[in-house]
Design a protein around this motif. Structure first.
Motif, PDB file in Angstrom:
ATOM      1  N   ALA A 223       0.820  -1.214   0.000  1.00 19.61           N
ATOM      2  CA  ALA A 223       0.000   0.000   0.000  1.00 19.61           C
ATOM      3  C   ALA A 223       0.852   1.262   0.000  1.00 19.61           C
ATOM      4  O   ALA A 223       0.434   2.290  -0.541  1.00 19.61           O
ATOM      5  CB  ALA A 223      -0.930  -0.007   1.214  1.00 19.61           C
ATOM      6  N   GLU A 224       2.043   1.195   0.578  1.00 17.94           N
ATOM      7  CA  GLU A 224       2.898   2.388   0.611  1.00 17.94           C
ATOM      8  C   GLU A 224       3.516   2.707  -0.740  1.00 17.94           C
ATOM      9  O   GLU A 224       4.197   3.734  -0.897  1.00 17.94           O
ATOM     10  CB  GLU A 224       4.004   2.244   1.665  1.00 17.94           C
ATOM     11  CG  GLU A 224       4.912   1.053   1.480  1.00 17.94           C
ATOM     12  CD  GLU A 224       4.400  -0.179   2.214  1.00 17.94           C
ATOM     13  OE1 GLU A 224       5.226  -1.081   2.443  1.00 17.94           O
ATOM     14  OE2 GLU A 224       3.206  -0.242   2.536  1.00 17.94           O
TER      15      GLU A 224
ATOM     16  N   GLN B  22       3.587   5.296   6.611  1.00 16.06           N
ATOM     17  CA  GLN B  22       3.727   6.076   5.384  1.00 16.06           C
ATOM     18  C   GLN B  22       2.386   6.305   4.690  1.00 16.06           C
ATOM     19  O   GLN B  22       2.320   7.077   3.737  1.00 16.06           O
ATOM     20  CB  GLN B  22       4.687   5.368   4.426  1.00 16.06           C
ATOM     21  CG  GLN B  22       6.108   5.238   4.963  1.00 16.06           C
ATOM     22  CD  GLN B  22       7.005   4.482   4.011  1.00 16.06           C
ATOM     23  OE1 GLN B  22       6.817   4.520   2.803  1.00 16.06           O
ATOM     24  NE2 GLN B  22       7.986   3.774   4.543  1.00 16.06           N
ATOM     25  N   LEU B  23       1.351   5.642   5.166  1.00 12.95           N
ATOM     26  CA  LEU B  23       0.038   5.817   4.562  1.00 12.95           C
ATOM     27  C   LEU B  23      -0.664   7.042   5.133  1.00 12.95           C
ATOM     28  O   LEU B  23      -0.389   7.462   6.264  1.00 12.95           O
ATOM     29  CB  LEU B  23      -0.828   4.576   4.810  1.00 12.95           C
ATOM     30  CG  LEU B  23      -0.285   3.240   4.316  1.00 12.95           C
ATOM     31  CD1 LEU B  23      -1.248   2.121   4.678  1.00 12.95           C
ATOM     32  CD2 LEU B  23      -0.031   3.275   2.821  1.00 12.95           C
TER      33      LEU B  23
ATOM     34  N   ARG C 254      15.766   2.552   2.650  1.00 17.53           N
ATOM     35  CA  ARG C 254      15.261   1.304   2.094  1.00 17.53           C
ATOM     36  C   ARG C 254      13.798   1.446   1.685  1.00 17.53           C
ATOM     37  O   ARG C 254      13.386   0.964   0.617  1.00 17.53           O
ATOM     38  CB  ARG C 254      15.425   0.165   3.100  1.00 17.53           C
ATOM     39  CG  ARG C 254      15.058  -1.193   2.517  1.00 17.53           C
ATOM     40  CD  ARG C 254      15.360  -2.322   3.476  1.00 17.53           C
ATOM     41  NE  ARG C 254      14.507  -2.285   4.663  1.00 17.53           N
ATOM     42  CZ  ARG C 254      14.533  -3.197   5.631  1.00 17.53           C
ATOM     43  NH1 ARG C 254      15.389  -4.183   5.561  1.00 17.53           N
ATOM     44  NH2 ARG C 254      13.724  -3.097   6.664  1.00 17.53           N
ATOM     45  N   ALA C 255      13.028   2.136   2.525  1.00 19.17           N
ATOM     46  CA  ALA C 255      11.618   2.346   2.196  1.00 19.17           C
ATOM     47  C   ALA C 255      11.475   3.203   0.945  1.00 19.17           C
ATOM     48  O   ALA C 255      10.622   2.937   0.085  1.00 19.17           O
ATOM     49  CB  ALA C 255      10.909   3.005   3.373  1.00 19.17           C
ATOM     50  N   SER C 256      12.318   4.209   0.808  1.00 19.35           N
ATOM     51  CA  SER C 256      12.254   5.098  -0.360  1.00 19.35           C
ATOM     52  C   SER C 256      12.600   4.343  -1.639  1.00 19.35           C
ATOM     53  O   SER C 256      11.910   4.459  -2.659  1.00 19.35           O
ATOM     54  CB  SER C 256      13.194   6.286  -0.171  1.00 19.35           C
ATOM     55  OG  SER C 256      12.775   7.105   0.898  1.00 19.35           O
TER      56      SER C 256
ATOM     57  N   GLY D 113      10.291   3.205  -5.100  1.00 12.96           N
ATOM     58  CA  GLY D 113      10.673   3.677  -6.416  1.00 12.96           C
ATOM     59  C   GLY D 113      11.080   5.133  -6.460  1.00 12.96           C
ATOM     60  O   GLY D 113      11.164   5.733  -7.543  1.00 12.96           O
ATOM     61  N   VAL D 114      11.348   5.730  -5.293  1.00 12.12           N
ATOM     62  CA  VAL D 114      11.799   7.122  -5.264  1.00 12.12           C
ATOM     63  C   VAL D 114      13.156   7.221  -5.958  1.00 12.12           C
ATOM     64  O   VAL D 114      14.056   6.403  -5.725  1.00 12.12           O
ATOM     65  CB  VAL D 114      11.898   7.644  -3.816  1.00 12.12           C
ATOM     66  CG1 VAL D 114      12.429   9.064  -3.794  1.00 12.12           C
ATOM     67  CG2 VAL D 114      10.535   7.568  -3.135  1.00 12.12           C
ATOM     68  N   ALA D 115      13.308   8.219  -6.835  1.00 11.40           N
ATOM     69  CA  ALA D 115      14.546   8.382  -7.597  1.00 11.40           C
ATOM     70  C   ALA D 115      15.623   9.006  -6.718  1.00 11.40           C
ATOM     71  O   ALA D 115      15.606  10.209  -6.445  1.00 11.40           O
ATOM     72  CB  ALA D 115      14.299   9.247  -8.834  1.00 11.40           C
TER      73      ALA D 115
END
Length: 329
Positions: A122-123, A155-156, A297-299, A303-305
């Motif tokens: 979901a995040e 993060q939601l 790791r979460a970023s 898919g955060v660039a």
């Protein structure tokens, strides 16, 4: 669905909680399964979908034989929709979520049946996607159940969390996962080491085994020791690590910092013997480094660039300075 249609043995408490809701006909319109990654939440969600769509479910799982179960086996059930990042992407697109409105508006193909939507992780939704989902949650369609799986529910959007019944999953007890992993890897000592390396997360342990991750982590440890011994610079070490998957590197870094923190604060045994030399690094700095690594790791997972080279250079430069300040030897 390709996976067996039953939850893992260590998930029976949560399964029984949902069984009581189902029996009492109190299942909500949205569920949020939360907890660490790689402990089997997605497997649980798919087992629940199979159970709810099955025409003759047992106490613990779908029958696997009815027409509905055959549809699921072919990934073609008309009352089920799975939403996850498309191939090659790490984010869920807003159009994927907007398609739910049309899907939810249709009647289930089986009389009295449900339409089920599985969203994971979901995040992986950005702000626009999350807001699109919120519209569906605010005006839930009758007979539709949304199941969200999240490895980092903080993060939601709070408004999304508040509109779901949350079901929490923790790290399973070792006695429940060691035997499962031992049967897969072949021996008890390897299973124990893999679980130690992955913080007790059984699916992560299996993945490390499949990817020969123990050897990779040993190589990373040796490179780090060479770094603090002055045999290479942070820039050189970062260059060497560029060939490795960034998530694999961050998994190693998180595991090592977590083990070091537990050793410093609770005198637990270090996962990697070579990290004995880092015991003098301030515990506050270790925790701060761990928090940063978890966020990175979460970023990357979403898919955060981010610039992989700069991230690694920064991590290793900071660690070198910490070690030099404490004269680690």
């Amino acid at each position: 669905m390709s996976e067996p249609q039953h939850a893992y043995a260590w998930q029976m408490t949560q399964w029984q909680d949902l069984q009581r809701l189902i029996s009492a006909e109190r299942l909500p319109h949205a569920l949020l399964l939360t907890g660490p990654s790689a402990i089997g939440k997605l497997r649980f969600a798919k087992a629940l979908v199979s159970y709810l769509l099955c025409e003759s479910p047992g106490d613990l799982a779908a029958c696997g034989q009815c027409r509905s179960c055959h549809f699921q086996g072919e990934a073609a059930h008309p009352d089920f929709k799975e939403i996850c990042p498309e191939e090659g992407k790490r984010q869920i697109g807003v159009d994927q979520v907007r398609s739910l409105q049309h899907f939810s508006a249709q009647h289930a193909h089986r009389n009295g049946g449900r339409k089920l939507v599985l969203i994971h992780p979901a995040e992986a939704m950005n702000a626009n996607t999350a807001n699109a989902l919120l519209k569906t949650l605010e005006e839930p369609a009758s007979g539709t159940l949304l199941i969200l799986v999240s490895h980092s529910s903080s993060q939601l959007l709070p408004t999304i969390r508040s509109r779901c019944l949350q079901l929490s999953f923790g790290i399973p007890r070792p006695e429940m996962t060691e035997s499962w992993l031992r049967d897969y890897v072949g021996d008890q000592s390897t299973a124990q080491r893999l679980l130690a390396e992955t913080g007790g997360r059984p699916l992560a342990a299996r993945q490390v085994f499949e990817e020969d991750g123990l050897a990779s982590r040993e190589r990373f440890d040796k490179g780090l020791i060479a770094l603090v011994d002055g045999q290479r610079s942070p820039l050189q070490f970062a260059e060497e690590m560029l060939d490795a998957d960034i998530l694999q590197v961050l998994d190693w870094w998180v595991a090592r910092l977590l083990s070091l923190s537990r050793h410093q604060l609770a005198d637990q045994v270090l996962t990697a013997e070579s990290w004995q030399r880092f015991k003098a690094v301030p515990s506050v700095s270790v925790i701060q480094g761990l928090e940063r690594a978890l966020k990175l790791r979460a970023s990357f997972s979403r898919g955060v660039a981010l610039n992989k080279r700069l991230i690694l250079e920064s991590l290793f430069l900071e660690w070198t300075q910490l070690c030099q300040n404490r004269a680690v030897s």
